[in-house]
Design a protein around this motif. Structure first.
Motif, mmCIF file in Angstrom:
data_model
loop_
_atom_site.group_PDB
_atom_site.id
_atom_site.type_symbol
_atom_site.label_atom_id
_atom_site.label_comp_id
_atom_site.label_asym_id
_atom_site.label_seq_id
_atom_site.Cartn_x
_atom_site.Cartn_y
_atom_site.Cartn_z
ATOM 1 N N ILE A 1 11.870 -14.585 4.176
ATOM 2 C CA ILE A 1 11.915 -15.381 5.308
ATOM 3 C C ILE A 1 11.412 -14.344 6.721
ATOM 4 O O ILE A 1 11.902 -13.440 7.000
ATOM 5 C CB ILE A 1 13.150 -15.839 5.564
ATOM 6 C CG1 ILE A 1 13.703 -16.557 4.354
ATOM 7 C CG2 ILE A 1 13.332 -16.609 6.926
ATOM 8 C CD1 ILE A 1 12.622 -17.991 4.143
ATOM 9 N N ALA A 2 10.566 -14.985 7.292
ATOM 10 C CA ALA A 2 9.904 -14.293 8.546
ATOM 11 C C ALA A 2 10.899 -14.562 9.590
ATOM 12 O O ALA A 2 10.996 -13.710 10.600
ATOM 13 C CB ALA A 2 8.387 -14.812 8.903
ATOM 14 N N ASP A 3 11.295 -15.716 9.822
ATOM 15 C CA ASP A 3 12.408 -15.826 10.991
ATOM 16 C C ASP A 3 13.432 -16.782 10.362
ATOM 17 O O ASP A 3 13.257 -17.991 10.085
ATOM 18 C CB ASP A 3 11.639 -16.638 12.005
ATOM 19 C CG ASP A 3 12.576 -16.942 13.301
ATOM 20 O OD1 ASP A 3 13.596 -16.445 13.359
ATOM 21 O OD2 ASP A 3 11.951 -17.576 14.285
ATOM 22 N N PRO A 4 14.757 -16.213 10.380
ATOM 23 C CA PRO A 4 15.748 -16.938 9.884
ATOM 24 C C PRO A 4 16.298 -18.080 10.411
ATOM 25 O O PRO A 4 17.114 -19.031 10.030
ATOM 26 C CB PRO A 4 17.066 -15.948 9.857
ATOM 27 C CG PRO A 4 16.247 -14.414 9.947
ATOM 28 C CD PRO A 4 14.954 -14.862 10.855
ATOM 29 N N ALA A 5 15.586 -18.101 11.825
ATOM 30 C CA ALA A 5 15.816 -19.427 12.750
ATOM 31 C C ALA A 5 15.544 -20.731 12.038
ATOM 32 O O ALA A 5 15.846 -21.942 12.403
ATOM 33 C CB ALA A 5 15.295 -19.530 13.920
ATOM 34 N N VAL A 6 14.650 -20.603 11.080
ATOM 35 C CA VAL A 6 14.275 -21.940 10.318
ATOM 36 C C VAL A 6 15.359 -22.470 9.637
ATOM 37 O O VAL A 6 15.534 -23.682 9.525
ATOM 38 C CB VAL A 6 13.037 -21.381 9.245
ATOM 39 C CG1 VAL A 6 13.533 -20.833 8.178
ATOM 40 C CG2 VAL A 6 12.473 -22.742 8.825
ATOM 41 N N PHE A 7 16.346 -21.732 9.153
ATOM 42 C CA PHE A 7 17.600 -22.111 8.288
ATOM 43 C C PHE A 7 18.715 -22.963 9.541
ATOM 44 O O PHE A 7 19.095 -23.967 9.118
ATOM 45 C CB PHE A 7 18.313 -21.142 7.877
ATOM 46 C CG PHE A 7 17.597 -20.720 6.699
ATOM 47 C CD1 PHE A 7 17.159 -21.335 5.608
ATOM 48 C CD2 PHE A 7 17.538 -19.280 6.679
ATOM 49 C CE1 PHE A 7 16.105 -20.783 4.926
ATOM 50 C CE2 PHE A 7 16.511 -18.544 5.671
ATOM 51 C CZ PHE A 7 16.004 -19.345 4.615
ATOM 52 N N ALA A 8 18.651 -22.696 10.658
ATOM 53 C CA ALA A 8 19.503 -23.357 11.721
ATOM 54 C C ALA A 8 18.598 -24.721 11.902
ATOM 55 O O ALA A 8 19.536 -25.628 12.142
ATOM 56 C CB ALA A 8 19.330 -22.435 13.103
ATOM 57 N N LEU A 9 17.317 -24.591 12.007
ATOM 58 C CA LEU A 9 16.781 -25.778 12.128
ATOM 59 C C LEU A 9 16.868 -26.883 11.026
ATOM 60 O O LEU A 9 17.212 -28.056 11.114
ATOM 61 C CB LEU A 9 15.128 -25.681 12.323
ATOM 62 C CG LEU A 9 14.338 -26.774 12.368
ATOM 63 C CD1 LEU A 9 14.632 -27.766 13.752
ATOM 64 C CD2 LEU A 9 12.941 -26.706 12.404
ATOM 65 N N CYS A 10 16.711 -26.297 9.776
ATOM 66 C CA CYS A 10 17.051 -26.873 8.583
ATOM 67 C C CYS A 10 18.444 -27.517 8.514
ATOM 68 O O CYS A 10 18.760 -28.649 8.100
ATOM 69 C CB CYS A 10 16.930 -26.266 7.289
ATOM 70 S SG CYS A 10 15.148 -26.215 7.058
#
Length: 112
Positions: free
Chosen positions: A78-87
């Motif tokens: 994962i390049a940016d764990p913020a994608v999980f916050a979005l998901c």
């Protein structure tokens, strides 16, 4: 969203388009636990390595995952764990919608 130029909106739409594919979401979910190579991801997803590679190329292009070559294998993370916050935000929204729909349906169920 604040006022954004058309070019920015196009970039945002491309990012969301990458997330709009169940296979890519499955890959992201697997990578949530740590980096994997294409073969491992293909086996865990139940798809061919070529199919997974194609999805990973799009995800890399949009900056969701990073690729690192090691010997003859490429590893992805994962390049940016913020994608999980979005998901997680989207999943929470869907859960709330389903809960409200269940409550509305329950109003039509006679008591036992």
């Amino acid at each position: 969203m604040k006022q954004l130029p058309e070019g920015a909106l196009t970039e945002i739409a491309a990012y969301f388009q990458v997330l709009a594919e169940p296979t890519r979401l499955q890959i992201l979910n697997i990578l949530r636990t740590g980096e994997r190579n294409v073969g491992e991801l293909a086996q865990m997803c139940g798809f061919t390595a070529a199919n997974v590679s194609r999805h990973l190329a799009l995800m890399t292009q949009q900056g969701l995952v990073e690729r690192e070559s090691r010997g003859t294998s490429a590893y992805y993370k994962i390049a940016d764990p913020a994608v999980f916050a979005l998901c997680d935000l989207v999943c929470g929204n869907i859960t709330r919608q389903l809960d409200r729909a269940a409550e509305r349906r329950a109003a039509f169920t006679p008591p036992v």
